[in-house]
Design a protein around this motif. Structure first.
Motif, PDB file in Angstrom:
ATOM      1  N   THR B  29       0.920  -1.161   0.175  1.00  0.00           N
ATOM      2  CA  THR B  29       0.977   0.407  -0.187  1.00  0.00           C
ATOM      3  C   THR B  29       1.341   1.070  -0.228  1.00  0.00           C
ATOM      4  OG1 THR B  29      -1.680  -1.370   1.108  1.00  0.00           O
ATOM      5  CG2 THR B  29      -2.400   1.208   0.929  1.00  0.00           C
ATOM      6  N   THR B  31       3.882   0.816  -1.485  1.00  0.00           N
ATOM      7  CA  THR B  31       4.148   1.321  -2.938  1.00  0.00           C
ATOM      8  C   THR B  31       3.180   2.493  -3.485  1.00  0.00           C
ATOM      9  OG1 THR B  31       5.363  -0.655  -2.198  1.00  0.00           O
ATOM     10  CG2 THR B  31       4.933   0.078  -4.915  1.00  0.00           C
ATOM     11  N   VAL B  32       2.223   1.615  -3.334  1.00  0.00           N
ATOM     12  CA  VAL B  32       0.914   2.457  -4.152  1.00  0.00           C
ATOM     13  C   VAL B  32       0.524   4.151  -4.356  1.00  0.00           C
ATOM     14  CG1 VAL B  32      -1.535   2.408  -4.894  1.00  0.00           C
ATOM     15  CG2 VAL B  32      -0.360   0.626  -4.659  1.00  0.00           C
ATOM     16  N   SER B  33       0.576   4.091  -2.622  1.00  0.00           N
ATOM     17  CA  SER B  33       0.365   5.623  -2.372  1.00  0.00           C
ATOM     18  C   SER B  33       1.702   6.804  -2.836  1.00  0.00           C
ATOM     19  CB  SER B  33       0.702   5.364  -1.024  1.00  0.00           C
ATOM     20  OG  SER B  33       0.141   7.366  -0.404  1.00  0.00           O
ATOM     21  N   ARG B  36       1.639   7.256  -6.848  1.00  0.00           N
ATOM     22  CA  ARG B  36      -0.048   7.601  -6.763  1.00  0.00           C
ATOM     23  C   ARG B  36       0.130   9.010  -7.128  1.00  0.00           C
ATOM     24  NH1 ARG B  36      -4.194   4.791  -4.937  1.00  0.00           N
ATOM     25  NH2 ARG B  36      -3.682   4.713  -2.830  1.00  0.00           N
ATOM     26  N   SER B  51      10.274  -1.761  -3.153  1.00  0.00           N
ATOM     27  CA  SER B  51       9.634  -1.770  -2.633  1.00  0.00           C
ATOM     28  C   SER B  51       9.620  -3.478  -2.102  1.00  0.00           C
ATOM     29  CB  SER B  51       8.428  -2.663  -4.128  1.00  0.00           C
ATOM     30  OG  SER B  51       8.144  -1.510  -4.669  1.00  0.00           O
ATOM     31  N   CYS B  55       2.874  -7.855  -0.021  1.00  0.00           N
ATOM     32  CA  CYS B  55       1.607  -8.040  -0.376  1.00  0.00           C
ATOM     33  C   CYS B  55       1.034  -9.120   0.032  1.00  0.00           C
ATOM     34  CB  CYS B  55       1.537  -7.382  -2.192  1.00  0.00           C
ATOM     35  SG  CYS B  55       0.617  -8.421  -2.814  1.00  0.00           S
ATOM     36  N   GLY B 341      -3.438  -5.394  -6.991  1.00  0.00           N
ATOM     37  CA  GLY B 341      -3.724  -3.951  -6.995  1.00  0.00           C
ATOM     38  C   GLY B 341      -2.500  -3.537  -6.338  1.00  0.00           C
ATOM     39  N   GLU B 342      -1.649  -3.965  -5.067  1.00  0.00           N
ATOM     40  CA  GLU B 342      -0.916  -3.223  -4.716  1.00  0.00           C
ATOM     41  C   GLU B 342       1.092  -4.509  -4.636  1.00  0.00           C
ATOM     42  OE1 GLU B 342      -1.834  -4.451  -0.700  1.00  0.00           O
ATOM     43  OE2 GLU B 342      -3.690  -3.358  -0.438  1.00  0.00           O
ATOM     44  N   ALA B 347       2.152  -1.854  -9.326  1.00  0.00           N
ATOM     45  CA  ALA B 347       2.705  -0.926  -9.492  1.00  0.00           C
ATOM     46  C   ALA B 347       3.051  -0.116 -10.447  1.00  0.00           C
ATOM     47  CB  ALA B 347       2.931  -0.501  -7.581  1.00  0.00           C
ATOM     48  N   LYS B 350       1.315   0.663 -13.916  1.00  0.00           N
ATOM     49  CA  LYS B 350       0.549   1.387 -13.854  1.00  0.00           C
ATOM     50  C   LYS B 350       1.074   2.947 -14.105  1.00  0.00           C
ATOM     51  CE  LYS B 350      -4.196   2.180 -11.774  1.00  0.00           C
ATOM     52  NZ  LYS B 350      -5.175   2.756 -10.935  1.00  0.00           N
ATOM     53  N   TYR B 351       2.025   3.403 -13.320  1.00  0.00           N
ATOM     54  CA  TYR B 351       2.357   4.333 -12.800  1.00  0.00           C
ATOM     55  C   TYR B 351       3.892   4.779 -13.704  1.00  0.00           C
ATOM     56  CZ  TYR B 351      -1.033   4.471  -8.858  1.00  0.00           C
ATOM     57  OH  TYR B 351      -2.431   4.130  -8.876  1.00  0.00           O
TER      58      TYR B 351
END
Ligand code: SF4
Lengths: 70, 355
Positions: B29, B31-33, B36, B51, B55, B341-342, B347, B350-351
């Protein structure tokens, strides 16, 4: 998967609570926290409240959020 | 101090450190934050975010999924699971594929839904896939205890629960070199900060329990850098609005009551001693692992091209994988790191997909 969100307890019946998250109501279980009361803010994960937030914690959270919007 | 001041402070401290600094986000979470919010792009150049293994879906080995799929094919049986598990490839199939073939597999938001279904359908066996770290374990422990007390004989859990701190220690014993741990916020809501003490004491690595808002992360990173600059190694809590040093005692008690520690395999990392949780004998009647002892399972095999394991250990990045963004993508994932997603690969896809 470990995400938890702040929610407000609005109804309570034993271990079962109705909580509100950003205006949406959900049922949840409060057996994992000590002394849950109506009006408490809790962190919600997988249908369970896993921690209580104090008034200051709630304030800090909303201050953080408003600062992020700037 | 405003968030801008904290970012300035991060830059100031890291320019004083004068060497590359590697911080590991133990939790996906984070990593994603960090992606994003754009946080990664404003961090100083000598500061690297890695990371880690945090997860739960990504570290669940193939043979667990194979077992879950085999259980779902049994008569009068429903498998209930959190949504992240449904598309993870097992050795030959996935839960999603098994469901398309007619298996009864239900995605739930909470194990309470599975328990309720079991109570109103006593003729069916309901197997909940217990995957998750300390954040999730107490919820599932509660359902097992409740089923035991209310004699809900048809509710079972297939436990792959894992404990985070032993995995952090296992990484430090391997090839990876980290300068600090951004410790998982919601795992720590349950366990508190003390279980990380041995990491700062025995390995001399700073640990800061950090929240998930981008501003939490900036402050958490600042606290880690300050420790590194001061040559301290302590366990500090940035996320104090949710995390107490002693954690949540009620939740810890129910974990201990229902589960006992066991050695367990982490995908890509191997077996880590005492890092898993098995259902205690008292609750054996609800242990799905004992329910079908003679299931025929395929010999577990991973795609040889997938380097999820090295990515989970922080040794490699998704860019180092030949399959990343060629064969492997969220719509056709090869490894678990691309499904959740995590997951780190998801990640990056997506980013930070490089074209
Ligand atoms: S990109 Fe896909 S195949 Fe490569 S390591 Fe990640 S999940 Fe595995």
């Amino acid at each position: 998967m470990c995400l938890a969100v702040p929610a407000k307890i609005i109804e309570l019946d034993g271990d079962n609570a109705t909580v509100e998250i950003e205006g949406v109501r959900r049922s949840s279980n409060v057996a994992l926290i000590d002394d849950a009361k109506i009006g408490d803010y809790v962190l919600l994960h997988a249908g369970f409240a896993i921690q209580k937030w104090s008034e200051e914690d709630v304030k800090e959270f909303y201050e953080l959020m408003s600062e992020m919007d700037k | 101090m405003s968030i801008k001041d904290h970012i300035k402070k991060v830059k100031e401290i890291s320019s004083g450190i004068k060497r590359p600094v590697k911080l590991m986000e133990v939790c996906g979470t984070h990593t994603v934050s960090a992606f994003r919010s754009g946080l990664r792009s404003i961090l100083p150049e000598n500061l690297l975010l890695l990371s880690g293994p945090g997860c739960p879906v990504c570290v669940t080995p193939n043979d667990y999924l194979d077992m879950a799929i085999a259980i779902a094919k049994q008569p009068d049986t429903r498998v209930a699971t959190f949504g992240d598990m449904i598309r993870v490839p097992g050795t030959e199939s996935s839960l999603e594929y098994a469901r398309a073939q007619g298996a009864d597999i239900q995605v739930v938001y909470s194990p309470l839904e599975a328990l309720k279904y079991a109570q109103s359908n006593p003729g069916r066996k309901v197997v909940f896939l217990g995957v998750g770290f300390e954040t999730t374990t107490p919820a599932i422990a509660w359902t097992i205890k409740n089923a035991f007390e209310k004699s809900t004989a048809n509710y079972y859990v297939l436990s792959a629960h894992k404990i985070v701190p032993p995995a952090m220690a296992a990484l430090l014993q391997g090839e990876i070199k980290v300068d600090g741990f951004i410790c998982p916020g919601h795992v720590s809501v349950i366990i508190g900060a003390r279980p990380y003490d041995f990491i700062s004491r025995d390995y001399h690595i700073p640990c800061v329990v950090t929240g998930f808002e981008p501003s939490d992360m900036v402050v958490g990173i600042e606290m880690l850098l300050q420790q590194i600059a001061d040559e301290r190694a302590e366990v500090e809590i940035q996320y104090s609005r949710s995390v107490k040093r002693e954690g949540n005692p009620e939740a810890q008690a129910i974990i201990r009551e229902v589960f006992e520690e066991c050695d367990t395999e982490w995908r890509g990392i191997g077996v880590i001693p005492q890092s898993g949780l098995a259902i205690r004998e008292k609750f054996a009647a609800h242990d799905a692992a004992l329910l079908y002892p003679a299931l025929e399972l395929p010999a577990p095999a991973e795609n040889p091209g997938c380097i999820c394991g090295e990515i989970l250990k922080g040794i490699k990045l998704p860019y180092d994988c030949k399959l990343f963004n060629t064969v492997c993508s969220p719509s056709s994932p090869v490894g678990a790191c691309m499904v959740s997603g995590e997951g780190t690969c998801a990640a990056y896809f997506k980013y930070a997909k490089r074209s």
